[in-house]
Design an enzyme around this catalytic site. Structure first.
Site, PDB file in Angstrom:
ATOM      1  N   ARG A  55       9.567  14.430  -3.817  1.00 30.00           N
ATOM      2  CA  ARG A  55       9.526  13.334  -5.223  1.00 30.00           C
ATOM      3  C   ARG A  55      10.609  13.831  -6.161  1.00 30.00           C
ATOM      4  O   ARG A  55      10.705  14.405  -7.106  1.00 30.00           O
ATOM      5  CB  ARG A  55       8.206  14.077  -5.930  1.00 30.00           C
ATOM      6  CG  ARG A  55       7.011  13.745  -5.244  1.00 30.00           C
ATOM      7  CD  ARG A  55       6.383  12.450  -4.761  1.00 30.00           C
ATOM      8  NE  ARG A  55       6.002  11.759  -5.827  1.00 30.00           N
ATOM      9  CZ  ARG A  55       4.583  11.941  -6.331  1.00 30.00           C
ATOM     10  NH1 ARG A  55       3.738  12.566  -5.706  1.00 30.00           N
ATOM     11  NH2 ARG A  55       4.383  11.056  -7.224  1.00 30.00           N
TER      12      ARG A  55
ATOM     13  N   ASP B 126      -0.454   3.782  -1.884  1.00 27.24           N
ATOM     14  CA  ASP B 126      -1.607   4.561  -2.345  1.00 27.24           C
ATOM     15  C   ASP B 126      -3.018   4.080  -1.610  1.00 27.24           C
ATOM     16  O   ASP B 126      -4.020   4.763  -1.789  1.00 27.24           O
ATOM     17  CB  ASP B 126      -1.970   4.571  -3.783  1.00 27.24           C
ATOM     18  CG  ASP B 126      -0.890   5.209  -4.667  1.00 27.24           C
ATOM     19  OD1 ASP B 126      -0.597   4.854  -5.949  1.00 27.24           O
ATOM     20  OD2 ASP B 126      -0.158   5.996  -4.052  1.00 27.24           O
TER      21      ASP B 126
ATOM     22  N   CYS C 299       5.352  18.013  -3.531  1.00 24.25           N
ATOM     23  CA  CYS C 299       3.921  18.078  -3.469  1.00 24.25           C
ATOM     24  C   CYS C 299       3.600  17.691  -2.078  1.00 24.25           C
ATOM     25  O   CYS C 299       4.496  17.483  -1.473  1.00 24.25           O
ATOM     26  CB  CYS C 299       3.402  17.102  -4.254  1.00 24.25           C
ATOM     27  SG  CYS C 299       3.563  15.425  -4.145  1.00 24.25           S
TER      28      CYS C 299
ATOM     29  N   ARG D 210      -8.470  13.814 -10.085  1.00 29.65           N
ATOM     30  CA  ARG D 210      -7.269  13.410 -10.759  1.00 29.65           C
ATOM     31  C   ARG D 210      -7.297  11.849 -10.990  1.00 29.65           C
ATOM     32  O   ARG D 210      -6.564  11.375 -12.028  1.00 29.65           O
ATOM     33  CB  ARG D 210      -6.131  13.820  -9.934  1.00 29.65           C
ATOM     34  CG  ARG D 210      -5.875  15.533 -10.233  1.00 29.65           C
ATOM     35  CD  ARG D 210      -4.529  15.782  -9.632  1.00 29.65           C
ATOM     36  NE  ARG D 210      -3.590  14.937  -9.981  1.00 29.65           N
ATOM     37  CZ  ARG D 210      -2.184  14.754  -9.793  1.00 29.65           C
ATOM     38  NH1 ARG D 210      -1.811  15.441  -8.676  1.00 29.65           N
ATOM     39  NH2 ARG D 210      -1.341  14.152 -10.335  1.00 29.65           N
TER      40      ARG D 210
ATOM     41  N   LYS E 154      -5.050   4.581 -13.908  1.00 30.93           N
ATOM     42  CA  LYS E 154      -4.333   5.911 -14.012  1.00 30.93           C
ATOM     43  C   LYS E 154      -2.780   5.677 -14.327  1.00 30.93           C
ATOM     44  O   LYS E 154      -2.283   6.087 -15.132  1.00 30.93           O
ATOM     45  CB  LYS E 154      -4.675   6.851 -12.877  1.00 30.93           C
ATOM     46  CG  LYS E 154      -3.986   8.064 -12.923  1.00 30.93           C
ATOM     47  CD  LYS E 154      -4.014   9.020 -11.708  1.00 30.93           C
ATOM     48  CE  LYS E 154      -3.620   8.800 -10.541  1.00 30.93           C
ATOM     49  NZ  LYS E 154      -2.044   9.031 -10.515  1.00 30.93           N
ATOM     50  N   ASN E 155      -2.342   4.943 -13.289  1.00 28.55           N
ATOM     51  CA  ASN E 155      -0.981   4.747 -13.153  1.00 28.55           C
ATOM     52  C   ASN E 155      -0.268   4.042 -14.334  1.00 28.55           C
ATOM     53  O   ASN E 155       0.911   3.716 -14.349  1.00 28.55           O
ATOM     54  CB  ASN E 155      -0.488   4.454 -11.947  1.00 28.55           C
ATOM     55  CG  ASN E 155      -0.429   5.519 -10.881  1.00 28.55           C
ATOM     56  OD1 ASN E 155      -0.974   6.672 -11.218  1.00 28.55           O
ATOM     57  ND2 ASN E 155      -0.815   5.196  -9.533  1.00 28.55           N
TER      58      ASN E 155
HETATM   59  C1  EPZ Z   1       4.193   6.406  -8.824  1.00 28.70           C
HETATM   60  O1  EPZ Z   1       4.742   7.671  -8.486  1.00 28.70           O
HETATM   61  C2  EPZ Z   1       2.633   6.479  -8.529  1.00 28.70           C
HETATM   62  N1  EPZ Z   1       2.182   7.593  -9.785  1.00 28.70           N
HETATM   63  C3  EPZ Z   1       2.133   7.159  -7.295  1.00 28.70           C
HETATM   64  O2  EPZ Z   1       0.807   7.180  -7.256  1.00 28.70           O
HETATM   65  C4  EPZ Z   1       2.563   5.965  -6.363  1.00 28.70           C
HETATM   66  O3  EPZ Z   1       2.355   6.566  -5.197  1.00 28.70           O
HETATM   67  C5  EPZ Z   1       4.105   5.679  -6.480  1.00 28.70           C
HETATM   68  O4  EPZ Z   1       4.396   5.210  -7.864  1.00 28.70           O
HETATM   69  C6  EPZ Z   1       4.450   4.597  -5.377  1.00 28.70           C
HETATM   70  O5  EPZ Z   1       3.726   3.375  -5.889  1.00 28.70           O
HETATM   71  C7  EPZ Z   1       2.135   7.035 -11.166  1.00 28.70           C
HETATM   72  O6  EPZ Z   1       2.553   6.190 -11.437  1.00 28.70           O
HETATM   73  C8  EPZ Z   1       1.801   8.320 -12.117  1.00 28.70           C
HETATM   74  P1  EPZ Z   1       8.133   6.579  -6.964  1.00 28.70           P
HETATM   75  P2  EPZ Z   1       6.186   7.778  -8.689  1.00 28.70           P
HETATM   76  O7  EPZ Z   1       9.106   6.869  -7.873  1.00 28.70           O
HETATM   77  O8  EPZ Z   1       6.873   7.102  -9.815  1.00 28.70           O
HETATM   78  C9  EPZ Z   1      11.513   7.998  -3.995  1.00 28.70           C
HETATM   79  C10 EPZ Z   1      -1.484   8.062  -6.990  1.00 28.70           C
HETATM   80  O9  EPZ Z   1      -1.685   8.454  -5.899  1.00 28.70           O
HETATM   81  N2  EPZ Z   1      12.097   8.333  -5.119  1.00 28.70           N
HETATM   82  O10 EPZ Z   1       8.104   5.065  -6.902  1.00 28.70           O
HETATM   83  O11 EPZ Z   1       6.597   9.307  -8.514  1.00 28.70           O
HETATM   84  C11 EPZ Z   1      10.101   9.059  -3.811  1.00 28.70           C
HETATM   85  O12 EPZ Z   1      10.602  10.432  -3.236  1.00 28.70           O
HETATM   86  C12 EPZ Z   1       0.107   8.505  -7.008  1.00 28.70           C
HETATM   87  O13 EPZ Z   1      -1.624   7.705  -7.906  1.00 28.70           O
HETATM   88  C13 EPZ Z   1      13.494   8.897  -4.922  1.00 28.70           C
HETATM   89  O14 EPZ Z   1      14.068   9.057  -3.896  1.00 28.70           O
HETATM   90  O15 EPZ Z   1       6.723   7.166  -7.346  1.00 28.70           O
HETATM   91  C14 EPZ Z   1       9.224   8.524  -3.172  1.00 28.70           C
HETATM   92  O16 EPZ Z   1       9.298   8.554  -1.787  1.00 28.70           O
HETATM   93  C15 EPZ Z   1       0.749   9.182  -5.637  1.00 28.70           C
HETATM   94  N3  EPZ Z   1      14.326   9.181  -6.141  1.00 28.70           N
HETATM   95  C16 EPZ Z   1       9.538   6.949  -3.480  1.00 28.70           C
HETATM   96  O17 EPZ Z   1      10.689   6.967  -3.973  1.00 28.70           O
HETATM   97  C17 EPZ Z   1      13.845   9.056  -7.287  1.00 28.70           C
HETATM   98  O18 EPZ Z   1      14.588   9.177  -8.088  1.00 28.70           O
HETATM   99  C18 EPZ Z   1       8.627   6.273  -4.360  1.00 28.70           C
HETATM  100  O19 EPZ Z   1       8.690   7.204  -5.655  1.00 28.70           O
HETATM  101  C19 EPZ Z   1      12.553   8.499  -7.487  1.00 28.70           C
HETATM  102  C20 EPZ Z   1      11.615   8.238  -6.319  1.00 28.70           C
END
Ligand code: EPZ
Length: 423
Positions: free
Chosen positions: A123, A310, A118, A402, A22-23
């Site tokens: 996020r 995850d 969420c 999802r 998915k990711n």
């Molecule tokens: C991706 O989400 C995945 N989703 C998530 O999978 C996964 O948990 C996550 O990466 C971490 O590995 C997809 O790929 C579609 P991040 P993403 O930006 O890109 C903080 C699932 O279950 N952050 O790496 O949204 C954020 O708040 C889903 O399949 C900031 O602070 O994750 C979080 O605490 C859930 N500022 C952390 O970084 C920003 O500008 C990780 O977020 C961006 C992120």
């Protein structure tokens, strides 16, 4: 509302084939907008999020043909794109933000209404926007305070960008935008997940010049345009990890087909620490926990290659029955313990304190009415239901749809007592 009924099941036995990631497929589908030629994406999982992404691409003006029987999606975005992503789609899937770079490059403007937080956290996307601004985009700050990203750019120019946190989404947005910018971009402290590598491989096939994906420093030399290509999506490492835990928690023996062991080193190491035997076979990975006592271990989630966030809730299901206490520390998301309350309804007696959860372990779980609080937590309470006495009723299972293709069918094929009740 639809729900799952899960009964105590014996050891799972047999083999399961993992679906596409998915990711990985979500950013790759977004990246198909970077060319006017047709792209054919294969090994696409039949998931709700994929369906929403396809709807989003169509709403922006792309022609999308999905044939999820053979797991392929064809996308052709040859005409002008709309530059506004509809809120009703964005609110269903936060990964909609991934299309922003392509729209900006093609139309000079992109408007995306942001969803709120969420279950697992706020996020934010300030790092995505930091990258786009470094490449020359301007963001309407007033609109942003109203939760609307309104970005404009006549053209994008390569730049050096440092990510304060190795955000997966920010890394993907910046790679896509920089790949067709003028000049070179160096991205420091980039996310290193396998899904980033798969996206970079797809873009390089299209004609991009990206080096270093999978490390913390990625160099992107902008090119003029991309050609349409076909691409097989990598297997879903989190689905694979979930089924490895399903074998472990039930004391079974399951062959996991179509997974890349290298993508799950931390999870494999931790399962071995719990006493699970994992061997690399010709046709897949054999997870063997029969007649073995599962012992406790500690987990700390980290950006890749650390233990994946995850997998935190599925692994916690295993720790509730493991012999001895465990400590789980969640460092990636600020609110990813919503499943603890659900495990406690089943008798797990877990305590949380900030980023840490203390699991006493050694429990005989009891079936209960529980909720899927996010897609991974939903998969996790199902795993707990497989070993709980009596029946566990799982609601809000649209979360699970999802991210897990045919979850109940795959579990039933291994001997799990689970059924889906649609309303
Ligand atoms: C991706 O989400 C995945 N989703 C998530 O999978 C996964 O948990 C996550 O990466 C971490 O590995 C997809 O790929 C579609 P991040 P993403 O930006 O890109 C903080 C699932 O279950 N952050 O790496 O949204 C954020 O708040 C889903 O399949 C900031 O602070 O994750 C979080 O605490 C859930 N500022 C952390 O970084 C920003 O500008 C990780 O977020 C961006 C992120």
């Amino acid at each position: 509302m639809a729900k799952f009924l899960v009964q105590k099941s014996g050891p799972l036995h047999g083999e399961v084939t993992i679906s596409g990631s998915k990711n990985a497929v979500l950013p790759i589908l977004a990246a198909t907008l970077l060319t006017r030629e047709e792209c054919k994406i294969m090994d696409v999982p039949a998931l709700r999020d994929v369906d929403v992404m396809c709807q989003l691409l169509e709403s922006l003006g792309a022609e999308v043909e999905t044939d999820l029987e053979d797991h392929t999606v064809n996308v052709k975005a040859s005409g002008e794109l709309h530059w506004e992503a509809p809120y009703e789609l964005v609110k269903m899937m936060r990964a909609s933000i991934l299309v922003i770079g392509a729209i900006l490059l093609r139309e000079g403007r992109a408007v995306i209404h942001l969803p709120g937080g969420c279950a697992i956290g706020e996020r934010p996307i300030e790092l995505h926007l930091k990258g786009l601004k470094a490449l020359g985009a301007t963001i309407n700050e007033e609109q942003l305070s109203a939760g609307i990203v309104d970005a404009r750019a006549d053209h994008l120019v390569g730049s050096d960008i440092y990510l304060d946190f190795p955000s997966v989404g920010a890394t993907e947005v910046i790679i896509m935008a920089a790949s067709l910018a003028e000049g070179t971009t160096i991205l420091e402290n980039a996310a290193q997940e396998p899904e980033i590598v798969d996206l970079a491989n797809f873009l390089n096939k299209m004609g991009a010049r990206i080096k270093g994906a999978g490390t913390d420093t990625i160099k992107i030399e902008g090119v003029k345009e991309f050609r349409g290509v076909s691409h097989h999506v990598i297997p879903d490492r989190i689905e694979a990890g979930t089924f490895m835990v399903a074998a472990a928690i039930t004391g079974g023996r399951v062959l996991i087909r179509n997974m890349v062991p290298n993508h799950l080193k931390a999870v494999i190491a931790k399962l071995r620490e719990c006493g699970v035997e994992i061997t690399m076979e010709e046709e897949g990975i054999l997870v063997c926990a029969d007649n073995r006592k599962i012992v406790s271990t500690d987990i700390k989630t980290l950006p890749y290659p650390g233990f994946p966030t995850d997998m935190q809730s599925p692994f916690m299901a295993l720790l509730t029955i493991a012999r001895g206490p465990s400590v789980v520390i969640e460092t990636v998301f600020e609110n990813r313990f919503m499943h603890v309350g659900e495990f406690n309804r089943m008798g797990a007696n877990i305590k949380t304190d900030g980023k840490a959860a203390i699991i006493p372990g050694g429990k005989q779980l009891q079936g209960a009415q529980v909720v899927a609080t996010d897609l991974r937590a939903g998969a996790a309470v199902v795993l707990a239901g497989l070993v709980a006495e009596g029946t566990t009723e799982v609601s809000q299972i649209h979360h699970i749809d999802r991210g897990y293709e045919n979850y109940t069918e795959k579990l039933r094929s291994l001997g799990a007592n689970i059924m889906r009740i649609d309303d």
